[in-house]
Design a protein around this motif. Structure first.
Motif, PDB file in Angstrom:
ATOM      1  N   PHE A  68      26.469  85.307  68.449  1.00  6.54           N
ATOM      2  CA  PHE A  68      25.840  85.692  66.850  1.00  6.54           C
ATOM      3  C   PHE A  68      24.898  84.571  66.628  1.00  6.54           C
ATOM      4  N   PHE A  69      23.754  84.916  66.348  1.00  2.90           N
ATOM      5  CA  PHE A  69      22.778  84.067  65.805  1.00  2.90           C
ATOM      6  C   PHE A  69      22.635  84.091  64.355  1.00  2.90           C
ATOM      7  N   LEU A  70      23.407  83.105  63.583  1.00  5.32           N
ATOM      8  CA  LEU A  70      23.545  83.417  62.288  1.00  5.32           C
ATOM      9  C   LEU A  70      22.716  82.323  61.236  1.00  5.32           C
ATOM     10  N   GLU A  71      22.060  82.902  60.334  1.00  9.64           N
ATOM     11  CA  GLU A  71      21.415  82.287  59.230  1.00  9.64           C
ATOM     12  C   GLU A  71      22.119  81.231  58.501  1.00  9.64           C
ATOM     13  N   TYR A  72      22.039  80.028  58.421  1.00  3.48           N
ATOM     14  CA  TYR A  72      22.839  79.351  57.742  1.00  3.48           C
ATOM     15  C   TYR A  72      22.140  78.082  56.996  1.00  3.48           C
ATOM     16  N   ASP A  73      20.746  78.315  56.908  1.00  7.60           N
ATOM     17  CA  ASP A  73      20.139  77.283  56.323  1.00  7.60           C
ATOM     18  C   ASP A  73      19.672  76.921  54.996  1.00  7.60           C
ATOM     19  N   ASP A  74      20.449  78.009  54.068  1.00  8.65           N
ATOM     20  CA  ASP A  74      20.635  77.660  52.691  1.00  8.65           C
ATOM     21  C   ASP A  74      21.691  78.418  52.002  1.00  8.65           C
ATOM     22  N   GLU A  75      21.696  78.270  50.819  1.00 11.60           N
ATOM     23  CA  GLU A  75      22.673  78.949  49.991  1.00 11.60           C
ATOM     24  C   GLU A  75      22.836  80.610  50.210  1.00 11.60           C
ATOM     25  N   ARG A  76      21.652  81.229  50.494  1.00 15.61           N
ATOM     26  CA  ARG A  76      21.515  82.563  50.747  1.00 15.61           C
ATOM     27  C   ARG A  76      22.598  83.154  51.443  1.00 15.61           C
ATOM     28  N   SER A  77      22.897  82.329  52.522  1.00 18.12           N
ATOM     29  CA  SER A  77      24.071  83.007  53.574  1.00 18.12           C
ATOM     30  C   SER A  77      25.218  82.528  53.380  1.00 18.12           C
ATOM     31  N   GLY A  78      25.593  81.805  51.873  1.00 22.26           N
ATOM     32  CA  GLY A  78      27.120  81.916  51.891  1.00 22.26           C
ATOM     33  C   GLY A  78      27.766  80.713  52.653  1.00 22.26           C
ATOM     34  N   GLY A  79      28.948  80.673  52.772  1.00 18.57           N
ATOM     35  CA  GLY A  79      29.646  79.409  53.565  1.00 18.57           C
ATOM     36  C   GLY A  79      30.182  79.930  54.920  1.00 18.57           C
ATOM     37  N   PHE A  80      30.853  79.023  55.478  1.00 23.31           N
ATOM     38  CA  PHE A  80      31.195  79.225  56.958  1.00 23.31           C
ATOM     39  C   PHE A  80      32.561  80.023  56.912  1.00 23.31           C
ATOM     40  N   GLU A  81      33.173  80.257  55.839  1.00 24.98           N
ATOM     41  CA  GLU A  81      34.759  80.893  55.993  1.00 24.98           C
ATOM     42  C   GLU A  81      34.622  82.175  56.655  1.00 24.98           C
ATOM     43  N   PRO A  82      33.589  83.140  56.568  1.00 23.20           N
ATOM     44  CA  PRO A  82      33.653  84.404  57.478  1.00 23.20           C
ATOM     45  C   PRO A  82      33.954  84.226  59.065  1.00 23.20           C
ATOM     46  N   LEU A  83      33.551  82.698  59.438  1.00 20.50           N
ATOM     47  CA  LEU A  83      33.774  82.833  60.972  1.00 20.50           C
ATOM     48  C   LEU A  83      34.996  82.467  61.341  1.00 20.50           C
ATOM     49  N   ARG A  84      36.114  82.485  60.544  1.00 20.02           N
ATOM     50  CA  ARG A  84      37.225  82.657  60.729  1.00 20.02           C
ATOM     51  C   ARG A  84      37.744  83.897  61.624  1.00 20.02           C
ATOM     52  N   LEU A  85      36.955  84.827  61.612  1.00 21.11           N
ATOM     53  CA  LEU A  85      37.117  86.179  62.135  1.00 21.11           C
ATOM     54  C   LEU A  85      36.638  86.249  63.381  1.00 21.11           C
ATOM     55  N   VAL A  86      35.826  85.056  64.009  1.00 25.63           N
ATOM     56  CA  VAL A  86      35.196  85.164  65.483  1.00 25.63           C
ATOM     57  C   VAL A  86      36.081  84.908  66.333  1.00 25.63           C
ATOM     58  N   PRO A  87      36.143  86.037  67.503  1.00 28.36           N
ATOM     59  CA  PRO A  87      37.248  85.875  68.408  1.00 28.36           C
ATOM     60  C   PRO A  87      37.062  84.750  69.404  1.00 28.36           C
ATOM     61  N   LYS A  88      37.987  84.411  70.216  1.00 33.16           N
ATOM     62  CA  LYS A  88      37.778  83.091  70.925  1.00 33.16           C
ATOM     63  C   LYS A  88      36.887  83.150  71.888  1.00 33.16           C
ATOM     64  N   ASN A  89      36.522  84.537  72.380  1.00 31.38           N
ATOM     65  CA  ASN A  89      35.658  84.623  73.655  1.00 31.38           C
ATOM     66  C   ASN A  89      34.219  84.936  73.203  1.00 31.38           C
ATOM     67  N   LYS A  90      34.013  84.672  71.967  1.00 30.07           N
ATOM     68  CA  LYS A  90      32.465  84.757  71.336  1.00 30.07           C
ATOM     69  C   LYS A  90      32.275  83.183  70.796  1.00 30.07           C
ATOM     70  N   VAL A  91      30.840  83.339  70.787  1.00 31.86           N
ATOM     71  CA  VAL A  91      30.089  82.192  70.351  1.00 31.86           C
ATOM     72  C   VAL A  91      29.037  82.354  68.962  1.00 31.86           C
ATOM     73  N   VAL A  92      29.261  81.392  68.151  1.00 26.90           N
ATOM     74  CA  VAL A  92      28.138  81.537  66.872  1.00 26.90           C
ATOM     75  C   VAL A  92      27.084  80.186  67.213  1.00 26.90           C
ATOM     76  N   VAL A  93      25.771  80.627  67.084  1.00 30.88           N
ATOM     77  CA  VAL A  93      24.791  79.851  66.929  1.00 30.88           C
ATOM     78  C   VAL A  93      24.324  79.459  65.636  1.00 30.88           C
ATOM     79  N   LEU A  94      24.371  78.536  65.162  1.00 28.37           N
ATOM     80  CA  LEU A  94      24.410  78.067  63.878  1.00 28.37           C
ATOM     81  C   LEU A  94      22.832  77.920  63.361  1.00 28.37           C
TER      82      LEU A  94
END
Length: 371
Positions: A275-301
């Motif tokens: 998952f390529f996720l926008e996190y460049d400013d406050e519009r995207s909120g915090g990192f807390e939702p990443l707790r739901l990412v399964p172990k076999n998936k990757v997040v591109v910050l």
């Protein structure tokens, strides 16, 4: 901890600023002053330069910059038989972080007939990219949700599709046929660009969905099933990522809000690798939702902004990665700009030199963090 397969520790969303010569040639072609073949020659030369630029930055995933497109989604979707781009839709209000307002009228995609994949869409473009890239060629295509969200049921012919599930089934089949063609040509890295799952994090778009007769809580499940159906037959060695975007037009955006409203469905139900996720400013909120990412998936910050010229400090980018790693392990994280530099041919408000500096920053920070 460097990765040899996508997504790479240093990756990018795909679109690049159009060079002046390319913009001039596209304008001449639009006026009928040059033939399509002549325009393609200019596009080819520009893409070759863009490939060299990406490889010089140290990127392992190489795109064609979307140099053959006007809009990141329209040029692909309107080549599906049964979909038309209509230029009579309502204006969309974009805004910059400075508060400046921009207005544009994106083409409205309308389903006028049953959907058919009558010819390869990205095939020839991928073949050319593959011929001039020594690193892995990556193809970015619009998420199938882009054919539905803006107009909903009103944008799908009831004569062609009295039952909406038949529409979703046909759309998925068309995508499977296109992906099969790309796979046969050697494509092993695909990115689906999806604004709609990110828009559903914003209450004003959730209310718009209700006004169209859609349930904003159910739509993420609908789109997850649609994406999975599109990818059902992909080769086992093909990597797929989904990029979520809140709008990217001339450095402006349309939506905001953290990922929490869609996180459980997005991370738990969408069968992709990254998952390529926008996190460049406050519009995207915090990192807390990443707790739901399964172990076999990757997040591109996406913590490096493609919207402004100011170059981020390495230490600041590393601190953002460290902050995300408190929720999701570092080995499940990668780094990229938050979006493309030119989701439409208009481009964002920065120079090509700024763009390359941002991409070099991504690869340099990734090397420091992951080795």
């Amino acid at each position: 901890m460097a990765t040899l397969t996508p997504p790479f520790r240093a990756d990018h969303v795909g679109s690049l600023l159009r060079p002046v010569a390319l913009r001039q040639a596209r304008a001449r072609a639009a006026r009928g002053e040059i033939e399509r073949a002549a325009l393609r020659e200019v596009e080819d030369a520009a893409i070759q330069d863009a490939v060299k630029g990406q490889e010089a930055c140290g990127l392992q995933a190489i795109t064609d910059g979307e140099f053959r497109r006007t809009w990141f989604h329209v040029d692909f979707l309107e080549r599906i038989a049964g979909i038309e781009a209509q230029y009579t839709g309502g204006a969309v209000n974009f805004r910059k972080t400075s508060g400046e307002q921009l207005q544009t009228t994106p083409p409205r995609l309308v389903v006028t007939d049953t959907l058919r994949h009558t010819h390869p869409i990205q095939g020839a473009d991928f073949d050319f990219l593959k011929s001039c890239a020594s690193a892995m060629p990556k193809v970015a295509i619009p998420s199938p949700s882009m054919a539905h969200f803006r107009a909903g049921r009103a944008g799908v012919s009831e004569a062609a599709y009295p039952n909406m599930q038949d529409f979703f089934d046909d759309l998925a089949r068309v995508y499977r046929e296109e992906i099969a063609d790309l796979a046969a040509r050697g494509c092993r890295y695909i990115q689906l660009d999806d604004t709609n799952l990110a828009y559903l994090c914003d209450e004003k778009f959730r209310e718009n969905a209700r006004r169209m007769g859609e349930d904003p809580d159910e739509l993420p499940h609908t789109y997850a099933k649609l994406i999975n159906a599109c990818l059902r037959d992909r080769p086992e060695d093909m990597w797929v990522g989904v990029h979520l975007c809140r709008g990217n037009f001339r450095s402006a955006f349309v939506a905001e809000g953290g990922y929490e409203p869609v996180a459980e469905t997005l991370f738990g139900e969408v069968d992709v690798d990254a998952f390529f996720l926008e996190y460049d400013d406050e519009r995207s909120g915090g990192f807390e939702p990443l707790r739901l990412v399964p172990k076999n998936k990757v997040v591109v910050l996406g913590v490096v902004s493609s919207k402004h010229a100011a170059l981020e400090r390495k230490d600041d980018v590393k601190r953002r990665i460290d902050s995300a790693a408190k929720t999701l392990p570092l080995e499940q994280l990668c780094l990229s700009p938050q979006c493309g530099f030119s989701s439409t041919e208009h481009g964002n408000d920065l120079s090509e030199a700024d763009q390359w500096a941002k991409l070099r920053l991504v690869t340099e920070v990734a090397a420091d963090v992951w080795g």
